[in-house]
Write an enzyme that holds these catalytic residues in place. Structure first.
Site, PDB file in Angstrom:
ATOM      1  N   GLU A  23     -59.408  54.439  72.581  1.00 21.80           N
ATOM      2  CA  GLU A  23     -58.339  53.995  71.534  1.00 21.80           C
ATOM      3  C   GLU A  23     -58.849  52.394  71.340  1.00 21.80           C
ATOM      4  O   GLU A  23     -59.108  51.767  70.219  1.00 21.80           O
ATOM      5  CB  GLU A  23     -57.066  53.941  71.692  1.00 21.80           C
ATOM      6  CG  GLU A  23     -56.237  53.037  70.877  1.00 21.80           C
ATOM      7  CD  GLU A  23     -54.772  53.375  70.999  1.00 21.80           C
ATOM      8  OE1 GLU A  23     -54.398  54.043  71.973  1.00 21.80           O
ATOM      9  OE2 GLU A  23     -54.019  52.786  70.134  1.00 21.80           O
TER      10      GLU A  23
ATOM     11  N   LEU B  94     -53.082  54.537  77.067  1.00 23.20           N
ATOM     12  CA  LEU B  94     -51.564  54.559  77.312  1.00 23.20           C
ATOM     13  C   LEU B  94     -51.021  54.785  75.828  1.00 23.20           C
ATOM     14  O   LEU B  94     -51.178  54.043  74.940  1.00 23.20           O
ATOM     15  CB  LEU B  94     -51.242  52.964  77.554  1.00 23.20           C
ATOM     16  CG  LEU B  94     -49.727  52.646  78.150  1.00 23.20           C
ATOM     17  CD1 LEU B  94     -49.649  51.373  78.849  1.00 23.20           C
ATOM     18  CD2 LEU B  94     -48.689  52.849  77.258  1.00 23.20           C
TER      19      LEU B  94
ATOM     20  N   HIS C 180     -42.285  54.502  64.245  1.00 28.24           N
ATOM     21  CA  HIS C 180     -43.279  54.557  63.035  1.00 28.24           C
ATOM     22  C   HIS C 180     -42.583  55.475  62.010  1.00 28.24           C
ATOM     23  O   HIS C 180     -43.317  56.109  61.523  1.00 28.24           O
ATOM     24  CB  HIS C 180     -44.640  55.032  63.531  1.00 28.24           C
ATOM     25  CG  HIS C 180     -45.205  54.059  64.566  1.00 28.24           C
ATOM     26  ND1 HIS C 180     -45.321  54.625  65.852  1.00 28.24           N
ATOM     27  CD2 HIS C 180     -45.795  52.812  64.599  1.00 28.24           C
ATOM     28  CE1 HIS C 180     -46.056  53.430  66.561  1.00 28.24           C
ATOM     29  NE2 HIS C 180     -46.232  52.568  65.668  1.00 28.24           N
TER      30      HIS C 180
ATOM     31  N   ASP D 215     -53.109  48.966  78.710  1.00 24.62           N
ATOM     32  CA  ASP D 215     -54.042  49.799  77.828  1.00 24.62           C
ATOM     33  C   ASP D 215     -55.361  49.189  78.035  1.00 24.62           C
ATOM     34  O   ASP D 215     -56.357  50.006  77.903  1.00 24.62           O
ATOM     35  CB  ASP D 215     -53.633  49.393  76.348  1.00 24.62           C
ATOM     36  CG  ASP D 215     -52.035  49.725  75.907  1.00 24.62           C
ATOM     37  OD1 ASP D 215     -52.170  50.554  75.065  1.00 24.62           O
ATOM     38  OD2 ASP D 215     -51.173  49.081  76.282  1.00 24.62           O
TER      39      ASP D 215
ATOM     40  N   THR E 163     -47.263  52.652  73.523  1.00 24.70           N
ATOM     41  CA  THR E 163     -47.248  51.156  74.115  1.00 24.70           C
ATOM     42  C   THR E 163     -45.859  50.451  73.842  1.00 24.70           C
ATOM     43  O   THR E 163     -45.358  49.653  74.509  1.00 24.70           O
ATOM     44  CB  THR E 163     -48.580  50.517  73.392  1.00 24.70           C
ATOM     45  OG1 THR E 163     -49.656  51.321  74.128  1.00 24.70           O
ATOM     46  CG2 THR E 163     -48.613  49.318  74.122  1.00 24.70           C
TER      47      THR E 163
END
Ligand code: AMP
Ligand code: MG
Ligand code: MG
Length: 320
Positions: free
Chosen positions: A86, A131, A210, A63, A134
């Site tokens: 990000e 990325l 999530h 990342d 992740t």
């Protein structure tokens, strides 16, 4: 003399591709370099995992390196463009080996849509997810991973590049590893075979790592035939445009502007639709808040079918 000069400069202008096409062509090569970095970090074996807000919000060495590579490469070529990545990184010097200065010739050959032909550098905002997926990358679910470069103008996602570094990785020897998908509103999207999901089947794709009660309640209310749980916003949009799923439904905050910008441009370029769970479009101007607080609803076709079935109780729990 005046007439000659006018003709000369208009010919010169015609010969030089529009800024938007040059940015997309460069983003294509920058995303390919990013994919090489993603694969090299994995192959070297030391992922350098850091927890950001918690165990489900990770950052790896890939990342970090990829974000440095993408942002520095694009900033060097297009210094007045706003680039938002990000990862929060210290302002370390970026080594030359991370810089990519190539571009995709095939993209430069396409004609820029007239409404974007006069865009200036300072009017573009590039959203970078170095990325995406992740968590899945750290768990070896390699084809969930994508690199996302989204390009916005006037608050709208107008172009994007999605690289999938491990596309084909289970196809065995001889298969080309990785692919790059790109698209521009008004031109279309390329690098994959556009396919619609089976008619009459309701296949919902959603988060793998999530989930929440609200995420699951929302999916149950849609009464789908099948639920696919995979990582990554980029990967889920690929599921839609390749006909593996009919709707991407995520009734939760968590997804950010860098997750949705490139996927949105590509989905919209082929006639799909992405909004929050209330039906509001996402905005991508540089001042916008990063979190997509009211979730994600995306389809290639039949958006209204899914939008009309999102329960009010779910909508009330998600404030835009
Ligand atoms: P997922 O569908 O879970 O792979 O999420 C899509 C994108 O949104 C990924 O970049 C995730 O990291 C991000 N995301 C979604 N929910 C969360 C969360 N609760 N915390 C952190 N990131 C999230
Ligand atoms: Mg992401
Ligand atoms: Mg990411």
């Amino acid at each position: 003399m005046y007439k000659f000069a006018f003709c000369f400069f208009s010919a010169l202008r015609m010969a030089s591709p529009a800024l938007l096409m040059r940015v997309v062509a460069s983003a294509y090569s920058v995303a390919e370099k990013a994919a090489t970095i993603v694969r090299n970090v994995m192959a070297a074996g030391d992922l350098g995992i850091v927890e950001k807000t918690g165990a489900n919000d990770l950052q790896t060495k890939a990342d970090r390196l990829v974000q440095m590579s993408i942002c520095a490469s694009l900033a060097r070529k297009f210094p007045k463009v706003t680039i938002i990545g990000e990862e929060e990184l210290s302002a370390d010097e970026v080594t030359e080996e991370l810089i990519e200065d190539g571009h995709c010739e095939e993209i430069l050959k396409k004609t820029c849509p007239a409404q974007y032909a006069g865009i200036k550098e300072e009017e573009l905002v590039i959203w970078v997810d170095p990325l995406d997926g992740t968590k899945e990358y750290t768990e070896g679910l390699l084809d969930h991973v994508t690199v996302l470069i989204g390009i916005a103008y006037g608050g709208k996602a107008i172009a994007g590049v999605i690289n999938q570094p491990y596309y084909n990785y289970e196809a065995g020897a001889g298969a080309v590893l990785g692919r790059t998908i790109w698209g521009v509103l008004g031109i279309g999207a390329f690098g994959f075979q556009l396919t619609e999901a089976p008619a009459g089947k309701h296949i919902v794709v959603t988060t793998r790592s999530h989930s929440s009660a609200l995420v699951n309640d929302c999916i149950s209310a849609l009464n789908p035939d099948t639920v696919i749980r995979v990582g990554g916003a980029g990967n889920k949009i690929i599921q839609l445009i390749e006909g593996k799923a009919s709707a991407y439904v995520f009734a939760s905050p968590g997804c950010k502007k860098w997750d949705t910008c490139a996927p949105e441009a590509i989905l919209h370029a082929v006639g799909g639709k992405i909004t929050d769970i209330h039906g509001n479009s996402f905005q991508y101007n540089k001042e916008v808040k990063h979190m997509n607080s009211a979730g994600v609803l995306a389809t290639l076709r039949n958006y209204d079918y899914y939008a009309s079935r999102i329960p009010n109780s779910v909508k009330q729990s998600l404030v835009p």
